[in-house]
Design a protein around this motif. Sequence first.
Motif, PDB file in Angstrom:
ATOM      1  N   ASP A  47       0.832  -1.212   0.000  1.00 44.15           N
ATOM      2  CA  ASP A  47       0.000   0.000   0.000  1.00 44.15           C
ATOM      3  C   ASP A  47       0.864   1.259   0.000  1.00 44.15           C
ATOM      4  OD1 ASP A  47       0.803  -1.009   2.452  1.00 44.15           O
ATOM      5  OD2 ASP A  47      -0.633   0.204   3.556  1.00 44.15           O
ATOM      6  N   LEU A  48       1.999   1.196   0.687  1.00 49.69           N
ATOM      7  CA  LEU A  48       2.897   2.363   0.734  1.00 49.69           C
ATOM      8  C   LEU A  48       3.485   2.646  -0.646  1.00 49.69           C
ATOM      9  CD1 LEU A  48       4.877   1.504   3.986  1.00 49.69           C
ATOM     10  CD2 LEU A  48       2.889   2.983   3.741  1.00 49.69           C
ATOM     11  N   LEU A  49       3.931   1.589  -1.308  1.00 52.26           N
ATOM     12  CA  LEU A  49       4.558   1.776  -2.611  1.00 52.26           C
ATOM     13  C   LEU A  49       3.569   2.304  -3.641  1.00 52.26           C
ATOM     14  CD1 LEU A  49       6.793   0.069  -1.253  1.00 52.26           C
ATOM     15  CD2 LEU A  49       7.238  -0.858  -3.506  1.00 52.26           C
ATOM     16  N   LEU A  50       2.303   1.963  -3.444  1.00 49.75           N
ATOM     17  CA  LEU A  50       1.296   2.456  -4.383  1.00 49.75           C
ATOM     18  C   LEU A  50       0.700   3.782  -3.906  1.00 49.75           C
ATOM     19  CD1 LEU A  50      -0.499  -0.921  -5.154  1.00 49.75           C
ATOM     20  CD2 LEU A  50       0.740   0.479  -6.799  1.00 49.75           C
ATOM     21  N   GLY A  51       1.123   4.231  -2.723  1.00 45.57           N
ATOM     22  CA  GLY A  51       0.602   5.487  -2.189  1.00 45.57           C
ATOM     23  C   GLY A  51      -0.870   5.408  -1.814  1.00 45.57           C
ATOM     24  N   LEU A  52      -1.298   4.239  -1.350  1.00 43.49           N
ATOM     25  CA  LEU A  52      -2.723   4.050  -1.061  1.00 43.49           C
ATOM     26  C   LEU A  52      -2.988   3.815   0.422  1.00 43.49           C
ATOM     27  CD1 LEU A  52      -3.602   1.663  -4.028  1.00 43.49           C
ATOM     28  CD2 LEU A  52      -4.035   4.107  -3.874  1.00 43.49           C
ATOM     29  N   GLU A  53      -1.999   4.065   1.256  1.00 40.51           N
ATOM     30  CA  GLU A  53      -2.126   3.711   2.665  1.00 40.51           C
ATOM     31  C   GLU A  53      -3.347   4.351   3.305  1.00 40.51           C
ATOM     32  OE1 GLU A  53       0.796   5.299   5.260  1.00 40.51           O
ATOM     33  OE2 GLU A  53       0.515   3.749   6.775  1.00 40.51           O
ATOM     34  N   ASN A  54      -3.552   5.634   3.017  1.00 39.66           N
ATOM     35  CA  ASN A  54      -4.630   6.352   3.706  1.00 39.66           C
ATOM     36  C   ASN A  54      -6.021   6.040   3.151  1.00 39.66           C
ATOM     37  OD1 ASN A  54      -4.271   7.584   1.301  1.00 39.66           O
ATOM     38  ND2 ASN A  54      -3.537   9.540   2.139  1.00 39.66           N
ATOM     39  N   ARG A  55      -6.111   5.165   2.185  1.00 36.14           N
ATOM     40  CA  ARG A  55      -7.434   4.818   1.640  1.00 36.14           C
ATOM     41  C   ARG A  55      -7.922   3.467   2.139  1.00 36.14           C
ATOM     42  NH1 ARG A  55      -7.929   7.706  -3.921  1.00 36.14           N
ATOM     43  NH2 ARG A  55      -6.421   9.356  -3.528  1.00 36.14           N
ATOM     44  N   ILE A  56      -7.098   2.788   2.918  1.00 35.74           N
ATOM     45  CA  ILE A  56      -7.483   1.446   3.364  1.00 35.74           C
ATOM     46  C   ILE A  56      -8.532   1.536   4.470  1.00 35.74           C
ATOM     47  CG2 ILE A  56      -6.666  -0.651   4.509  1.00 35.74           C
ATOM     48  CD1 ILE A  56      -3.986  -0.201   3.142  1.00 35.74           C
ATOM     49  N   VAL A  57      -9.634   0.861   4.264  1.00 34.13           N
ATOM     50  CA  VAL A  57     -10.670   0.798   5.303  1.00 34.13           C
ATOM     51  C   VAL A  57     -10.729  -0.623   5.854  1.00 34.13           C
ATOM     52  CG1 VAL A  57     -13.083   1.160   5.847  1.00 34.13           C
ATOM     53  CG2 VAL A  57     -11.964   2.582   4.108  1.00 34.13           C
ATOM     54  N   TYR A  58     -10.917  -1.578   4.956  1.00 35.72           N
ATOM     55  CA  TYR A  58     -10.962  -2.979   5.356  1.00 35.72           C
ATOM     56  C   TYR A  58      -9.749  -3.711   4.786  1.00 35.72           C
ATOM     57  CZ  TYR A  58     -15.854  -2.090   6.481  1.00 35.72           C
ATOM     58  OH  TYR A  58     -17.006  -1.604   6.998  1.00 35.72           O
ATOM     59  N   THR A  59      -9.413  -4.828   5.392  1.00 39.83           N
ATOM     60  CA  THR A  59      -8.305  -5.632   4.870  1.00 39.83           C
ATOM     61  C   THR A  59      -8.808  -7.028   4.508  1.00 39.83           C
ATOM     62  OG1 THR A  59      -7.696  -6.566   6.997  1.00 39.83           O
ATOM     63  CG2 THR A  59      -6.718  -4.440   6.421  1.00 39.83           C
ATOM     64  N   ALA A  60      -7.901  -7.818   3.931  1.00 40.21           N
ATOM     65  CA  ALA A  60      -8.259  -9.186   3.536  1.00 40.21           C
ATOM     66  C   ALA A  60      -8.786  -9.977   4.733  1.00 40.21           C
ATOM     67  CB  ALA A  60      -7.039  -9.887   2.942  1.00 40.21           C
ATOM     68  N   LEU A  61      -8.248  -9.686   5.902  1.00 42.50           N
ATOM     69  CA  LEU A  61      -8.665 -10.431   7.084  1.00 42.50           C
ATOM     70  C   LEU A  61     -10.104 -10.110   7.476  1.00 42.50           C
ATOM     71  CD1 LEU A  61      -6.630 -12.357   8.299  1.00 42.50           C
ATOM     72  CD2 LEU A  61      -6.633 -10.925  10.328  1.00 42.50           C
ATOM     73  N   ASP A  62     -10.512  -8.849   7.270  1.00 40.38           N
ATOM     74  CA  ASP A  62     -11.898  -8.475   7.545  1.00 40.38           C
ATOM     75  C   ASP A  62     -12.844  -9.229   6.614  1.00 40.38           C
ATOM     76  OD1 ASP A  62     -11.165  -6.621   9.523  1.00 40.38           O
ATOM     77  OD2 ASP A  62     -10.667  -5.162   7.979  1.00 40.38           O
ATOM     78  N   VAL A  63     -12.377  -9.429   5.372  1.00 36.61           N
ATOM     79  CA  VAL A  63     -13.200 -10.187   4.420  1.00 36.61           C
ATOM     80  C   VAL A  63     -13.379 -11.607   4.926  1.00 36.61           C
ATOM     81  CG1 VAL A  63     -13.389 -11.004   2.045  1.00 36.61           C
ATOM     82  CG2 VAL A  63     -12.317  -8.798   2.521  1.00 36.61           C
ATOM     83  N   LEU A  64     -12.264 -12.210   5.353  1.00 36.03           N
ATOM     84  CA  LEU A  64     -12.322 -13.595   5.821  1.00 36.03           C
ATOM     85  C   LEU A  64     -13.166 -13.713   7.087  1.00 36.03           C
ATOM     86  CD1 LEU A  64      -8.637 -14.670   5.196  1.00 36.03           C
ATOM     87  CD2 LEU A  64     -10.675 -15.417   3.954  1.00 36.03           C
ATOM     88  N   ALA A  65     -13.121 -12.685   7.909  1.00 32.30           N
ATOM     89  CA  ALA A  65     -13.882 -12.725   9.152  1.00 32.30           C
ATOM     90  C   ALA A  65     -15.362 -12.398   8.922  1.00 32.30           C
ATOM     91  CB  ALA A  65     -13.272 -11.752  10.159  1.00 32.30           C
ATOM     92  N   GLY A  66     -15.689 -12.057   7.689  1.00 33.39           N
ATOM     93  CA  GLY A  66     -17.089 -11.750   7.393  1.00 33.39           C
ATOM     94  C   GLY A  66     -17.503 -10.354   7.828  1.00 33.39           C
ATOM     95  N   GLN A  67     -16.544  -9.492   8.091  1.00 35.09           N
ATOM     96  CA  GLN A  67     -16.873  -8.139   8.526  1.00 35.09           C
ATOM     97  C   GLN A  67     -17.229  -7.232   7.358  1.00 35.09           C
ATOM     98  OE1 GLN A  67     -14.844  -6.766  11.873  1.00 35.09           O
ATOM     99  NE2 GLN A  67     -15.421  -8.793  12.569  1.00 35.09           N
ATOM    100  N   CYS A  68     -16.824  -7.626   6.168  1.00 38.66           N
ATOM    101  CA  CYS A  68     -17.160  -6.816   4.997  1.00 38.66           C
ATOM    102  C   CYS A  68     -17.175  -7.709   3.776  1.00 38.66           C
ATOM    103  CB  CYS A  68     -16.134  -5.696   4.812  1.00 38.66           C
ATOM    104  SG  CYS A  68     -14.516  -6.302   4.324  1.00 38.66           S
ATOM    105  N   ARG A  69     -17.691  -7.174   2.679  1.00 37.21           N
ATOM    106  CA  ARG A  69     -17.642  -7.929   1.429  1.00 37.21           C
ATOM    107  C   ARG A  69     -16.284  -7.691   0.776  1.00 37.21           C
ATOM    108  NH1 ARG A  69     -20.668  -5.259  -1.669  1.00 37.21           N
ATOM    109  NH2 ARG A  69     -21.449  -3.789  -0.113  1.00 37.21           N
ATOM    110  N   LEU A  70     -15.917  -8.613  -0.124  1.00 36.52           N
ATOM    111  CA  LEU A  70     -14.615  -8.506  -0.773  1.00 36.52           C
ATOM    112  C   LEU A  70     -14.475  -7.180  -1.512  1.00 36.52           C
ATOM    113  CD1 LEU A  70     -11.936  -9.809  -1.577  1.00 36.52           C
ATOM    114  CD2 LEU A  70     -13.094 -10.992  -3.420  1.00 36.52           C
ATOM    115  N   GLU A  71     -15.550  -6.761  -2.193  1.00 34.34           N
ATOM    116  CA  GLU A  71     -15.475  -5.527  -2.989  1.00 34.34           C
ATOM    117  C   GLU A  71     -15.192  -4.317  -2.101  1.00 34.34           C
ATOM    118  OE1 GLU A  71     -19.041  -7.245  -3.432  1.00 34.34           O
ATOM    119  OE2 GLU A  71     -17.382  -8.624  -3.848  1.00 34.34           O
ATOM    120  N   GLN A  72     -15.674  -4.391  -0.854  1.00 37.67           N
ATOM    121  CA  GLN A  72     -15.457  -3.255   0.045  1.00 37.67           C
ATOM    122  C   GLN A  72     -13.996  -3.123   0.451  1.00 37.67           C
ATOM    123  OE1 GLN A  72     -18.576  -4.604   2.822  1.00 37.67           O
ATOM    124  NE2 GLN A  72     -19.244  -2.467   2.827  1.00 37.67           N
ATOM    125  N   ALA A  73     -13.301  -4.256   0.512  1.00 41.47           N
ATOM    126  CA  ALA A  73     -11.910  -4.222   0.952  1.00 41.47           C
ATOM    127  C   ALA A  73     -10.966  -3.797  -0.168  1.00 41.47           C
ATOM    128  CB  ALA A  73     -11.499  -5.594   1.483  1.00 41.47           C
TER     129      ALA A  73
END
Lengths: 268, 266
Positions: A47-73
């Motif tokens: 995320d740092l190399l792409l300059g997207l750090e400050n746009r992250i809301v959910y992560t892959a782990l949230d998807v696996l935990a069912g906290q969000c949909r994949l598209e949201q992450a």
Amino acid sequence: MSRIIVVTSGKGGVGKTTTTANLGMALARRGRKVAVIDADFGLRNLDLLLGLENRIVYTALDVLAGQCRLEQALVKDKRHPNLVLLPAAQNRNKESVTPEQMKKIVGALTQAFQYILIDCPAGIEMGFQNAIAAARESLIVTTPEVSAVRDADRVVGLLEAAGIKNNRLIINRIRPAMVQANDMMSVEDVQEILAVPLVGIVPDDERVIVSTNKGEPLVLAETLSLAGQAFDNIARRLEGERVEFLDLNVPNDTFFSKLRKVLSTKLF
Amino acid sequence: MTDSSSVPVVPSATSEATRDQQVRFKSEGGKLLILLPPEGEGDIVNSAAILTWAEIWQQLKHRLDASDRFWQPETVVHLIARDRLLDARQLQQLAEALLEAQLHLKRVYTSRRQTAVAAATAGYSVEQQSPLAHLNQPSGEGGQALEEPLYLETTLRSGAEVQHNGTVVVLGDVNPGSAIVAAGDILIWGRLRGTAHAGSRGNARCVILALQMEPTQIRIANFVARAPETPPEPYTPEVAYVSEHGTIRITRAADFRRAQFEENPK
């Protein structure tokens, strides 16, 4: 059918994440729909190399935990609509994901993306096993150092054992002047040991550091640096184009380097 | 051609113990036997030497890839699982990998009830042996005949280790970081850059041959040698053997017979 490529190396610090970011961006610029996955749970960098750090809301782990949909992450790139990042969780470690879960996530991504690039963590433990679980091909990044080549060799063996046969090699951070002076392993030396088809040679370039710190992949620059050009060429080769390898010797053959060469040969 | 320094070492006792920690393939009466290393339950002291399923799986895949053209298609496989605990998923994984190499898993020998149940459920014939049965199988006992030569068509990469109770032939390179331990000779049709140990059970008459000899280390029986610091250019096929004087020597393959003849005049 989408291509699932893991970018791996064994050794750390050889340029896996830089390669993933630049290839992802280069492929997106060529009109492909690309998802880059950071499989480095606990030590995420992509995320740092792409300059997207400050746009992250959910992560892959949230998807696996069912906290969000994949598209949201999925984090859409700010410059290119074709590129998305699936960030890793920073507050957990590699044991919090299983290879089966990785397969599930990647499987879901294949519906919408033509390229899925997985940025593998260093090492050959659980994180590596997770990263390669879903991959169908691999890019092995190495630098021209014995330690990096040795680890890359081990990784090729593990990939083959895991049934990933389509492996290709990227030699990163090569310094043509040092190779010419016989102070560095040459591309041929590396290939002789690894015996894996070569897909790219990237010269050592200070601008890589600048681009990392700014979060701007090299391939976005208006006038491509030599390293940026090399990454762009790799993306074209992945697409099946035949592109000549860069002639890295030319720019170094300036008057001064010639002079230095003459001097050094006389000295020793 | 080149004389390398060599020192005799005490044969390590650990190699006997770890010898069994390797997946072994054996053909017997038209069938292929796959022997899994024992789990050695309750033996906590040795727990570091016990392979996990992932490691066994890697060895198995590597061996299947390296030797696949030496089996007739549709060969029947008997799995000798000994005291390994295998679940249905692992058995299925195994059967699928074998099927890729056109091998058919038919029978499972085991001393564990759970493995027997899993195998029976999956439809294989099962032979449950008493836990001690595997001790009767030839393993780790001295004075036994060498097994058939092991032929591998692969590149041995860093981290790969091949142990074989007989001669090993490799068609491919042996990269730095890998090792071959053979009770017989080691023949490498390629570059030797890793470690090679021939005559691992004490036979100093074993030799190591390579088209390009740049080993990390060479061992024959109880002798150890490093490769010369300045390798000969250009490379020619070479043979490493133990000379009369009790040192490991490397000589050009073309001169090998003569060198031996001169040293042991009949």
